[in-house]
Enzyme design. Structure first.
Site, PDB file in Angstrom:
ATOM      1  CG  HIS A   1      55.051  -3.222  72.699  1.00  0.00           C
ATOM      2  ND1 HIS A   1      56.160  -2.717  72.183  1.00  0.00           N
ATOM      3  CD2 HIS A   1      54.517  -4.162  71.692  1.00  0.00           C
ATOM      4  CE1 HIS A   1      56.321  -3.445  70.980  1.00  0.00           C
ATOM      5  NE2 HIS A   1      55.314  -4.049  70.878  1.00  0.00           N
TER       6      HIS A   1
ATOM      7  CG  HIS B   1      55.137 -11.378  66.104  1.00  0.00           C
ATOM      8  ND1 HIS B   1      55.117 -11.040  67.453  1.00  0.00           N
ATOM      9  CD2 HIS B   1      54.859 -10.160  65.536  1.00  0.00           C
ATOM     10  CE1 HIS B   1      54.699  -9.933  67.852  1.00  0.00           C
ATOM     11  NE2 HIS B   1      54.482  -9.352  66.568  1.00  0.00           N
TER      12      HIS B   1
ATOM     13  CD  GLU C   1      57.906  -8.067  65.881  1.00  0.00           C
ATOM     14  OE1 GLU C   1      57.956  -6.904  64.871  1.00  0.00           O
ATOM     15  OE2 GLU C   1      57.539  -8.002  66.926  1.00  0.00           O
ATOM     16  CD  GLU C   2      56.647  -7.333  70.023  1.00  0.00           C
ATOM     17  OE1 GLU C   2      57.399  -6.454  69.604  1.00  0.00           O
ATOM     18  OE2 GLU C   2      55.694  -7.542  69.825  1.00  0.00           O
TER      19      GLU C   2
ATOM     20  CG  ASP D   1      53.231  -7.602  64.096  1.00  0.00           C
ATOM     21  OD1 ASP D   1      52.408  -7.588  64.981  1.00  0.00           O
ATOM     22  OD2 ASP D   1      54.256  -7.174  63.999  1.00  0.00           O
TER      23      ASP D   1
ATOM     24  CG  ASP E   1      52.574  -6.638  69.186  1.00  0.00           C
ATOM     25  OD1 ASP E   1      52.789  -7.333  68.060  1.00  0.00           O
ATOM     26  OD2 ASP E   1      53.178  -5.766  69.405  1.00  0.00           O
TER      27      ASP E   1
HETATM   28 ZN   LIG Z   1      54.033  -7.345  66.762  1.00  0.00          ZN
END
Ligand SMILES: [Zn+2]
Length: 458
Positions: free
Chosen positions: A422, A277, A323-324, A351, A289
């Site tokens: 994140h 993603h 995606e997030e 991922d 990510d």
């Molecule tokens: Zn991800």
């Protein structure tokens, strides 16, 4: 085979030979793939092309939250670069995505001392009133304890300070904590960051508000700061926190999945998807990510193309959007491609980071699992031969579940992922270029063989 020989004995002998050859070939079909697999691995690991491409993406475009100009730039850049690589049928597919805006935000202890807190608002959180919220903190460590203290939560800020166990388990606090606290009148939620301790980093991520419950602002605290509040409270003092967040949602905007292909030489209508993603959170640079996942999926096609290896079926790279905070990219793909999902042979997502590859998680029939495990033996030279349960990816799952498509997820050494997940530390320097190259090799070999095998994976 046509046989002109009429001698019955010789015909029988010949038949036996043919049978023997065929059965040998059935057992050893994988042998045909040893040479191409070795070439794919060698090409992927010969230099640091993948890492350099990721560094270019993350250095020059940076984090790519849905609805931002940066994500738009990343989409346009990827499509242009795929064309440069010589991929076929490169295009973008429109997806409408939510636009959440963090705005400025801060949190501080105001009593008994004044201390700023390392915090990040949670994705999709509402903001505070303009002047912020200020209230005494009630600490709980899980949902049972939260319910047990329900009578004390009205007008308070709840600090949900449960220890990190696994992502699956602990992320429930981030996702559901705000509404669980709001149900009992809390004015805001602070949640211990979902990740192992260390480096005083707050971790963002999305939350889900329950219907019919007031939406309260929610933020993650660095685990060290959550523990500091708890220490002060344990000494018998009340802690008051002031939280100010400008977070808000704006109307949905247009975004896109990026698609490129290497068309199959014999059965172009049958498709193997490799994917990652392209969107990320707005902190760090979205390297692990999931910029890295995008690049290693894309590498599979670039390397096949470069080596002149065109598989029987089409290999399609998809870089998902959103995606997030919505998975609208994966949902839109399922809807748009519904008519051809039955011709999707497998869907692969990376991922979990692009650290040292271990193999693939797989979700499908036992027979297909056996085949995939055989293919994975080709990855022994890079130590990536494990096939485990799993095979889910947030973006491929809408399609794989609806159409019962075999799903694979690249599995890697998981010791580093959640320490930077994140956070502002999700930058390319955390990724080892050699390990990333091996991830690209694993994606290339697995997708190539599934796409080229005489029999469809089933
Ligand atoms: Zn991800």
């Amino acid at each position: 085979m046509r046989c002109r020989d009429r001698d019955p004995e010789r015909v029988a002998l010949l038949g036996l030979l043919v049978l023997l050859t065929c059965s040998l070939r059935a057992d050893n079909w994988i042998d045909e793939y040893r040479a191409p697999a070795a070439r794919l691995i060698s090409e992927a690991t010969r230099d640091h092309f993948a890492w350099n491409r990721l560094a270019l993406l993350t250095d020059t475009i940076g984090p790519r939250l849905s609805g931002t100009a940066a994500l738009d730039r990343a989409i346009a850049w990827s499509a242009a670069e795929m064309k440069q690589d010589g991929l076929e049928n490169v295009h973008t597919e429109k997806v409408t995505v939510p636009k959440w805006v963090r705005g400025s935000e801060r949190a501080e202890i105001v009593r008994p001392v004044r201390r700023p807190l390392a915090m990040l608002g949670l994705g999709d959180s509402v903001g505070t009133p303009r002047d912020g919220v200020e209230a005494d903190v009630v600490i709980v460590h899980g949902f049972e304890e939260l319910e047990a203290h329900a009578a004390e939560l009205r007008g308070r800020i709840v600090l949900l300070n449960g220890a990190f166990t696994t992502y699956g388990e602990s992320s429930r606090y981030r996702r559901a904590g705000a509404s669980r606290a709001a149900r009992h009148g809390a004015v805001a939620l602070l949640v211990r960051s979902i990740g192992p301790d260390g480096q005083r980093l707050p971790h963002t991520g999305s939350l889900d508000y329950a219907a019919g419950v007031p939406k309260i602002p929610a933020a993650a605290l660095a685990s060290e700061d959550a523990d500091m509040i708890e220490r002060i409270v344990m000494r018998g003092e009340k802690v008051a926190v002031r939280l100010k967040m400008d977070a808000h949602n704006e109307p949905d905007v247009e975004s896109a999945n990026v698609v490129g292909e290497l068309r199959g030489r014999e059965r172009p209508d049958e498709v193997v998807v490799v994917s990652g993603h392209l969107d990320s959170w707005d902190v760090g640079a979205g390297a692990t990510d999931d910029g890295g996942g995008c690049i290693v999926a894309w590498e599979a096609l670039r390397i096949m193309k470069k080596l002149g290896l065109r598989p029987r079926r089409t290999v399609r790279v998809v870089l998902w959007t959103n995606e997030e905070n919505g998975t609208r990219g994966g949902l839109a793909y399922r809807d748009r491609h519904r008519a051809e999902l039955g011709r999707h042979v497998a869907m692969i997502e990376s991922d979990n980071g692009v650290f040292r590859p271990l193999g693939f998680g797989f979700n499908g029939t036992d027979q297909a699992r056996q085949t995939v495990a055989t293919i994975a033996t080709l990855l022994a030279p890079i130590g990536a031969s494990e096939i485990t349960r799993g095979g889910d990816g947030a973006d491929i799952s809408p399609s794989t579940r609806d159409a019962h498509i075999p799903g694979l997820s690249l599995e890697v050494d998981g010791t580093k992922y959640f320490t930077i997940h994140h956070t502002n530390a999700d930058t390319v320097d955390k990724i080892n270029p050699d390990e990333m190259a091996k991830c690209a090799a694993a994606m290339a070999v697995m997708s190539y063989v599934i796409a080229d095998m005489p029999d469809r994976l089933k």
